[in-house]
Structure formats: structure tokens, C-alpha cells
Design a protein around this motif. Structure first.
Motif, PDB file in Angstrom:
ATOM      1  N   GLY A 243      53.031  51.602  55.663  1.00 34.03           N
ATOM      2  CA  GLY A 243      52.284  50.977  56.750  1.00 34.03           C
ATOM      3  C   GLY A 243      52.986  51.159  58.092  1.00 34.03           C
ATOM      4  N   GLU A 244      54.311  50.949  58.073  1.00 35.58           N
ATOM      5  CA  GLU A 244      55.088  51.085  59.318  1.00 35.58           C
ATOM      6  C   GLU A 244      55.058  52.532  59.820  1.00 35.58           C
ATOM      7  N   ARG A 245      55.332  53.489  58.901  1.00 38.35           N
ATOM      8  CA  ARG A 245      55.367  54.898  59.332  1.00 38.35           C
ATOM      9  C   ARG A 245      54.018  55.368  59.854  1.00 38.35           C
ATOM     10  N   LEU A 246      52.957  54.925  59.187  1.00 36.58           N
ATOM     11  CA  LEU A 246      51.617  55.356  59.607  1.00 36.58           C
ATOM     12  C   LEU A 246      51.293  54.781  60.985  1.00 36.58           C
ATOM     13  N   ALA A 247      51.561  53.491  61.178  1.00 37.54           N
ATOM     14  CA  ALA A 247      51.286  52.858  62.480  1.00 37.54           C
ATOM     15  C   ALA A 247      52.042  53.590  63.586  1.00 37.54           C
ATOM     16  N   GLU A 248      53.309  53.906  63.285  1.00 36.58           N
ATOM     17  CA  GLU A 248      54.148  54.600  64.271  1.00 36.58           C
ATOM     18  C   GLU A 248      53.546  55.969  64.623  1.00 36.58           C
ATOM     19  N   ALA A 249      53.006  56.658  63.603  1.00 37.00           N
ATOM     20  CA  ALA A 249      52.489  58.013  63.814  1.00 37.00           C
ATOM     21  C   ALA A 249      51.162  58.023  64.577  1.00 37.00           C
ATOM     22  N   ILE A 250      50.362  56.952  64.450  1.00 38.11           N
ATOM     23  CA  ILE A 250      49.005  57.025  65.032  1.00 38.11           C
ATOM     24  C   ILE A 250      48.766  56.051  66.184  1.00 38.11           C
ATOM     25  N   GLU A 251      49.733  55.150  66.479  1.00 40.16           N
ATOM     26  CA  GLU A 251      49.425  54.075  67.440  1.00 40.16           C
ATOM     27  C   GLU A 251      49.155  54.585  68.851  1.00 40.16           C
ATOM     28  N   SER A 252      49.626  55.798  69.180  1.00 37.97           N
ATOM     29  CA  SER A 252      49.390  56.302  70.545  1.00 37.97           C
ATOM     30  C   SER A 252      47.941  56.774  70.719  1.00 37.97           C
ATOM     31  N   ARG A 253      47.234  57.045  69.582  1.00 33.47           N
ATOM     32  CA  ARG A 253      45.867  57.582  69.713  1.00 33.47           C
ATOM     33  C   ARG A 253      44.778  56.635  69.202  1.00 33.47           C
ATOM     34  N   TYR A 254      45.180  55.588  68.470  1.00 33.06           N
ATOM     35  CA  TYR A 254      44.181  54.675  67.901  1.00 33.06           C
ATOM     36  C   TYR A 254      44.585  53.240  68.214  1.00 33.06           C
ATOM     37  N   GLN A 255      43.605  52.311  68.131  1.00 34.07           N
ATOM     38  CA  GLN A 255      43.939  50.881  68.253  1.00 34.07           C
ATOM     39  C   GLN A 255      44.304  50.394  66.848  1.00 34.07           C
ATOM     40  N   VAL A 256      45.573  50.023  66.662  1.00 37.66           N
ATOM     41  CA  VAL A 256      46.049  49.709  65.304  1.00 37.66           C
ATOM     42  C   VAL A 256      46.424  48.236  65.179  1.00 37.66           C
ATOM     43  N   LYS A 257      45.993  47.625  64.059  1.00 42.05           N
ATOM     44  CA  LYS A 257      46.446  46.280  63.708  1.00 42.05           C
ATOM     45  C   LYS A 257      47.059  46.349  62.317  1.00 42.05           C
ATOM     46  N   ILE A 258      48.187  45.634  62.120  1.00 38.18           N
ATOM     47  CA  ILE A 258      48.790  45.531  60.781  1.00 38.18           C
ATOM     48  C   ILE A 258      48.716  44.081  60.330  1.00 38.18           C
ATOM     49  N   ILE A 259      48.273  43.858  59.093  1.00 39.36           N
ATOM     50  CA  ILE A 259      48.298  42.505  58.508  1.00 39.36           C
ATOM     51  C   ILE A 259      49.420  42.483  57.467  1.00 39.36           C
ATOM     52  N   GLU A 260      50.386  41.588  57.653  1.00 36.89           N
ATOM     53  CA  GLU A 260      51.564  41.548  56.763  1.00 36.89           C
ATOM     54  C   GLU A 260      51.870  40.086  56.421  1.00 36.89           C
ATOM     55  N   MET A 261      52.199  39.824  55.159  1.00 34.73           N
ATOM     56  CA  MET A 261      52.457  38.454  54.684  1.00 34.73           C
ATOM     57  C   MET A 261      53.807  37.898  55.145  1.00 34.73           C
ATOM     58  N   ASN A 262      54.847  38.736  55.050  1.00 35.26           N
ATOM     59  CA  ASN A 262      56.224  38.266  55.231  1.00 35.26           C
ATOM     60  C   ASN A 262      56.556  38.037  56.719  1.00 35.26           C
ATOM     61  N   PRO A 263      56.885  36.789  57.121  1.00 35.11           N
ATOM     62  CA  PRO A 263      57.134  36.506  58.553  1.00 35.11           C
ATOM     63  C   PRO A 263      58.292  37.337  59.126  1.00 35.11           C
ATOM     64  N   ALA A 264      59.365  37.515  58.337  1.00 36.80           N
ATOM     65  CA  ALA A 264      60.517  38.280  58.847  1.00 36.80           C
ATOM     66  C   ALA A 264      60.111  39.741  59.078  1.00 36.80           C
ATOM     67  N   ARG A 265      59.336  40.282  58.159  1.00 39.80           N
ATOM     68  CA  ARG A 265      58.875  41.674  58.294  1.00 39.80           C
ATOM     69  C   ARG A 265      57.955  41.806  59.517  1.00 39.80           C
ATOM     70  N   CYS A 266      57.120  40.775  59.754  1.00 35.35           N
ATOM     71  CA  CYS A 266      56.231  40.784  60.931  1.00 35.35           C
ATOM     72  C   CYS A 266      57.044  40.869  62.224  1.00 35.35           C
ATOM     73  N   ARG A 267      58.123  40.054  62.278  1.00 37.11           N
ATOM     74  CA  ARG A 267      58.970  40.075  63.484  1.00 37.11           C
ATOM     75  C   ARG A 267      59.566  41.457  63.682  1.00 37.11           C
ATOM     76  N   TYR A 268      60.058  42.038  62.571  1.00 38.17           N
ATOM     77  CA  TYR A 268      60.664  43.373  62.651  1.00 38.17           C
ATOM     78  C   TYR A 268      59.649  44.399  63.156  1.00 38.17           C
ATOM     79  N   LEU A 269      58.428  44.336  62.594  1.00 36.69           N
ATOM     80  CA  LEU A 269      57.394  45.320  62.979  1.00 36.69           C
ATOM     81  C   LEU A 269      57.013  45.170  64.452  1.00 36.69           C
ATOM     82  N   SER A 270      56.882  43.910  64.899  1.00 38.90           N
ATOM     83  CA  SER A 270      56.447  43.728  66.301  1.00 38.90           C
ATOM     84  C   SER A 270      57.525  44.183  67.274  1.00 38.90           C
ATOM     85  N   GLU A 271      58.801  44.148  66.839  1.00 39.14           N
ATOM     86  CA  GLU A 271      59.876  44.650  67.712  1.00 39.14           C
ATOM     87  C   GLU A 271      59.959  46.182  67.669  1.00 39.14           C
ATOM     88  N   THR A 272      59.616  46.770  66.524  1.00 33.66           N
ATOM     89  CA  THR A 272      59.812  48.219  66.339  1.00 33.66           C
ATOM     90  C   THR A 272      58.650  49.033  66.888  1.00 33.66           C
TER      91      THR A 272
END
Length: 457
Positions: A243-272
Motif C-alpha cells: 500500500g505504501e509503495r503504491l501510494a508513493e508511486a502514483i500520488e503525483s498523478r492521482y488523488q490517493v486515500k489510504i485506509i489503515e487500522m494501526n494508529p502508529a502506522r497511520c502516523r508513519y504514512l502521513s509523515e512519509t
């Protein structure tokens, strides 16, 4: 070939199955005796119970005279150490390791004989990410495979009732599209492969595999079916590695949302991630999906590690109005059950990874091997070498090559040019030749065509 496979999990087990059926001498090593027993009951292979990185275990598995070590355990570290031991103590010629962790993969110079001697690195997450990315780039495609670094592509589409080609013979494809050279490589009708002939009539619901130069793919797709609008809004369920790699690869050309259960992982993703919106919650929470306007989503991708959660969240997203849903399914038995109904595309990570692995096990100069339609047919990219004396293909027209039964040549890539194969096309040394086989048992014969003289690559 004498091959040692470390790890009897899904990838190791599937690989052993593919290779055992092709008369190789296979030994599988794993710490789990139950798994090994289940494999050896089904397949004609040897098994050794123990840790694959231990020199004693490798020796017991026959590392003294093995041609190849394939390390696909769940631990990157065991895979890497096993390759080091095989190189230092047993001088194993080819060492393949599955390495998942990006922290290892992004360091240049880490994998070489002077440091960690791995000849081929396989990263399943990267393979699957690339696969999904290509499907997003071609709305409406069921499978997209690159050949010769992406110069030619093989694309599968479903022929729709009322589409321009349904009810027409294949030879009329040329009249419809005089400026585009393309070839239909395989047709799947009611789950059976059909060898396409000029007078084959395309029916509604056929899965049609065609090959063309990358620049022509969209034009051919629009002939097969009403062209779909490009995707804009992408919702990803699961913010793990893929999920992370795909978002990173396509976020410049598409509007991307990620739904993730783990709060710590969410924080990491929003920073990365740069522009991806990260939502904490469950992808099978109906209220969350409605609140996030899932009905406006062009594509919903369920990419968690849990097959059941992926299937249920995909069905819910589709029911709530998502235009397309794609789902990762690890259990191969589920793939056929769910694809093509509410779920548009089911992706099997093993099949994607196995293709990459098989490429390095094949003999002859085989560049890549891909399974079409979950193994119902194979596409092989081979490189022709030698001259008309030492090679069975170089200097010969396609109609004069003794191809195994059920095998066709679809295209030839010469330098930058993609030539769609015709009977009179002559193969030259250095050509990348794309072959299609409906029957797997002839793979060895197809590979032998590309071996030069008496030497093996």
C-alpha cells in the motif's frame, strides 16, 4: 538442474511444484516438518528439516553439488546468510534471495560477491506494486505484462457485448486498424484457452490477450471495448509495504486515500507520503466508506495481508458504488472463485513472484516468463543468439521454425522496434522473441530452440 529451495511457504511450495514437473532435482528445506510432509506427499522432491542458513543443513540438502540456491524463507536475514554460506563454503553458482525490507534494497553495493553474494534479488512487494501500477495506467485491462523493458506490452481485456470487434473474425482487426500492427496471442473462452486463427470469431465475455508496441496499446484496447475514462480517485485499503509503495508511486498523478487500522502506522504514512490522505479505521466499516464518498472512487484496492478482509471490503466498496475493485488474494484457491464477479481483478502475489523466479531457473537465454490467466498459458521472452549454423532460429523465417505443438511467436523486438510476427519475418541475432505456449509441458522444447550449439548459458 539440482536446485535447493529454502522455505516451504506459499512461494517456495508453488516454485517447487512448477520445477518438479519439469524434471529438475529439487530439495526443499524448512523448519516446519508438517509443511514439508504435505509437500513431499504431493510432489516428487526431497525435503530436509532444519534452518536453511546452517552449513550442516545446507550440506545435508546437497549444497556440495547444487546448481542453484533459492532462498525464499520469511526472514530476509536467513535468506541473505544462506546465500553467504552457499557462496563461501559450497561455491554454489547461482544464488537467489527474497529480500523484502526496503532498508536493505535501497543500499547500493550491498549485494555483490565482495559483500553479500546474492546473484538475483526478488522483492515480492515491488513486483506486485509494479503489476498494480500498470493495471491502474490502463483502465479496463485485466493483465498487463511488459516485454523488453516495456517497449512491447501484452494486455488482456474482456470483449464486451456490443463492442466493435465482437462477432467479427480476428483478421478484420487489421482492416479496422490499418496503421496499428497488433496480434492476438491467446483467447480464454469459458475458462479454456483457444489458439487464435485468422477466422476465429470473438465472442462477448472472451478474455483477449493481444501484444503491440506500448504506444499502440490504447488504440487496440478501444477496438476491443468501449474505452474507459482514466482513473482519478484511488482508495487503498491497507497501508502495509505494498500500500505504501503504491501510494508513493502514483500520488503525483492521482488523488490517493489510504485506509489503515494501526494508529502508529497511520502516523508513519502521513509523515512519509506527500499528498496521500491517510485515514485511520477499518476498510470494511460501511459508515467510514460512505463518509469518504466511496461512490466517487474510480478504483478501490484491497491490499492487506488478510484475504477474507480484502474480499469483504472489496464487495462492500463495490456495493457502495466504487467503479472498479482490485483485490490481493494470497490463497490461490480463492482467486478463481472471486475474480470477474463483483471483484474486477484478483491479484495473486505468488503468481507475480513465481514468474520472476522462473525466469532465472529457465535454460537457454530466457529473459522473462509470465503466466497468463493464472497459469493457463505461458508467455516467454527469449533472446536469439548465434548464426544460422549454431542456432535453430537465427536466419530463419518464422514459418520455417519447428515450434513445439501449441506454441506461437507473437512479436519480435529488434533494438527499439517492435515487429509483430508474420510468417515471413526472419529472426536475427539479438532479437527478443515473444513466444506463447498453451501447453506448459512444451516449455523445455521452446527453451531448447534458443540454446546455441553445444553451449549452455
Amino acid at each position: 538442474m539440482k536446485i535447493i529451495i529454502l522455505g516451504a511457504g506459499q512461494v517456495g511450495g508453488t516454485l517447487a511444484e512448477h520445477l518438479a514437473s519439469e524434471a529438475n532435482d529439487i530439495t526443499v528445506v524448512d523448519t516446519d516438518g508438517e509443511r514439508l510432509r504435505a509437500l513431499s506427499d504431493r510432489l516428487d522432491i526431497r525435503t530436509v528439516q532444519g534452518r536453511g542458513s546452517f552449513p550442516t543443513v545446507l550440506r545435508q540438502a546437497g549444497a556440495d553439488d547444487a546448481d542453484m540456491l533459492v532462498a525464499v524463507t520469511n526472514s530476509d536475514e536467513i535468506n541473505m546468510i544462506a546465500c553467504q554460506v552457499a557462496y563461501t563454503l559450497f561455491h554454489t553458482p547461482t544464488k537467489i534471495a527474497r529480500v523484502r525490507e526496503a532498508a536493505y534494497l535501497t543500499r547500493s553495493g550491498l549485494f555483490s560477491n565482495e559483500s553479500i553474494p546474492v546473484d538475483v534479488l526478488i522483492s515480492p512487494e515491488q513486483v506486485v506494486t509494479n503489476y498494480i501500477k500498470r493495471l491502474i495506467e490502463y483502465p479496463g485491462a485485466l493483465q498487463v505484462i511488459d516485454f523488453a523493458g516495456g517497449k512491447a506490452q501484452l494486455v488482456a481485456v474482456k470483449a464486451y457485448y456490443g463492442g466493435p470487434l465482437v462477432g467479427q473474425q480476428l483478421r478484420q482487426l487489421r482492416e479496422h486498424m490499418p496503421n496499428v500492427d497488433t496480434r492476438v496471442a491467446a483467447i480464454f473462452r469459458r475458462n479454456r484457452a483457444i489458439m487464435p486463427q485468422g477466422d476465429t470469431v470473438i465472442e462477448a465475455d472472451d478474455e483477449v490477450f493481444f501484444i503491440a508496441a506500448k504506444a499502440h496499446i490504447r488504440a487496440v484496447m478501444s477496438e476491443m471495448r468501449r474505452m474507459e475514462d482514466s482513473y482519478k480517485k484511488v482508495v487503498i485499503a491497507g497501508g502495509g509495504h505494498i500500500g505504501e509503495r503504491l501510494a508513493e508511486a502514483i500520488e503525483s498523478r492521482y488523488q490517493v486515500k489510504i485506509i489503515e487500522m494501526n494508529p502508529a502506522r497511520c502516523r508513519y504514512l502521513s509523515e512519509t507520503l506527500d499528498s496521500t490522505i491517510v485515514l485511520q479505521g477499518s476498510a470494511s466499516d460501511r459508515d467510514l466508506l460512505v463518509e469518504e464518498n466511496i461512490s466517487d472512487a474510480d478504483i478501490f484496492l484491497a491490499l492487506t495481508n488478510d484475504d477474507e478482509a480484502n474480499i469483504m471490503s472489496s464487495l462492500l466498496a463495490k456495493r457502495l458504488g466504487a467503479r472498479k475493485v482490485m483485490t490481493i488474494i494470497n490463497n490461490p484457491a480463492y482467486v478463481d472463485l472471486v475474480q470477474g464477479g463483483e471483484i474486477d481483478i484478483a491479484i495473486s502475489p505468488q503468481m507475480a513472484t513465481i514468474g520472476t523466479l522462473l525466469t532465472h531457473v529457465r535454460r537457454g537465454d530466457i529473459e522473462s516468463v509470465h503466466s497468463l490467466r493464472r497459469g493457463a498459458a505461458e508467455a516467454i521472452e527469449a533472446i536469439a543468439h548465434g548464426d544460422s549454423k549454431s542456432s535453430k532460429v537465427v536466419g530463419r523465417a518464422i514459418q520455417d521454425i519447428a515450434l513445439p505443438p501449441g506454441t506461437t511467436i507473437g512479436a519480435i523486438i529488434r533494438n527499439e522496434e517492435v515487429l509483430i510476427a508474420h510468417d515471413a519475418t526472419v529472426i536475427e541475432s539479438g532479437d527478443h522473441v515473444i513466444l506463447f505456449l498453451v501447453d506448459k509441458k512444451y516449455i523445455r522444447d521452446a527453451e531448447r530452440l534458443f540454446q546455441v550449439g553445444l553451449t549452455f548459458f
